[in-house]
Design a protein around this motif. Structure first.
Motif, short mmCIF file in Angstrom:
data_model
loop_
_atom_site.label_atom_id
_atom_site.label_comp_id
_atom_site.label_asym_id
_atom_site.label_seq_id
_atom_site.Cartn_x
_atom_site.Cartn_y
_atom_site.Cartn_z
N ASP A 1 0.19 4.30 -8.18
CA ASP A 1 -0.34 5.60 -8.59
C ASP A 1 0.33 6.08 -9.88
O ASP A 1 -0.34 6.64 -10.76
CB ASP A 1 -0.12 6.64 -7.49
N ARG A 2 1.62 5.82 -10.01
CA ARG A 2 2.34 6.24 -11.21
C ARG A 2 1.88 5.45 -12.43
O ARG A 2 1.74 6.01 -13.53
CB ARG A 2 3.84 6.10 -11.00
N ASP B 1 0.81 -1.22 0.00
CA ASP B 1 0.00 0.00 0.00
C ASP B 1 0.84 1.27 0.00
O ASP B 1 0.37 2.33 -0.39
CB ASP B 1 -0.94 0.01 1.21
N ARG B 2 2.08 1.18 0.43
CA ARG B 2 2.95 2.35 0.52
C ARG B 2 3.72 2.63 -0.77
O ARG B 2 4.28 3.72 -0.93
CB ARG B 2 3.93 2.18 1.67
N GLU B 3 3.75 1.68 -1.71
CA GLU B 3 4.51 1.88 -2.93
C GLU B 3 3.80 2.87 -3.86
O GLU B 3 2.59 2.77 -4.08
CB GLU B 3 4.73 0.55 -3.65
N THR B 4 4.56 3.79 -4.41
CA THR B 4 3.98 4.81 -5.29
C THR B 4 3.82 4.33 -6.72
O THR B 4 3.17 5.00 -7.53
CB THR B 4 4.87 6.07 -5.29
N ILE B 5 4.39 3.18 -7.05
CA ILE B 5 4.34 2.68 -8.43
C ILE B 5 2.91 2.51 -8.92
O ILE B 5 2.61 2.74 -10.09
CB ILE B 5 5.16 1.36 -8.58
#
Length: 69
Positions: free
Chosen positions: A16-17, A10-14
């Protein structure tokens, strides 16, 4: 049909990217991931000419994109 399952925390920004990039291209994230995989599997310096055929399906089989039926 082959199906692959991938997970991101849940913390990975990939995530959203990937969603933003897919939105920019007006495709789904699944389609974007498939593009990434296909680009990554492309053989470098493959300058061999395509093998002609009489149909699209036969063309894709002869040129290694699809398996024969």
């Amino acid at each position: 049909m082959a199906v692959f399952h991938i997970e991101f925390s849940d913390r990975e920004t990939i995530v959203d990217r990937m969603q933003a990039m897919a939105d920019d291209l007006d495709i789904t994230v699944e389609q974007l991931i498939k593009r990434f995989i296909c680009d990554g599997m492309r053989e470098e310096n493959d300058n061999t000419p395509s093998i002609p055929s009489n149909s699209l399906d036969d063309f894709l089989v002869k040129n290694g994109v699809l398996k024969p039926k």
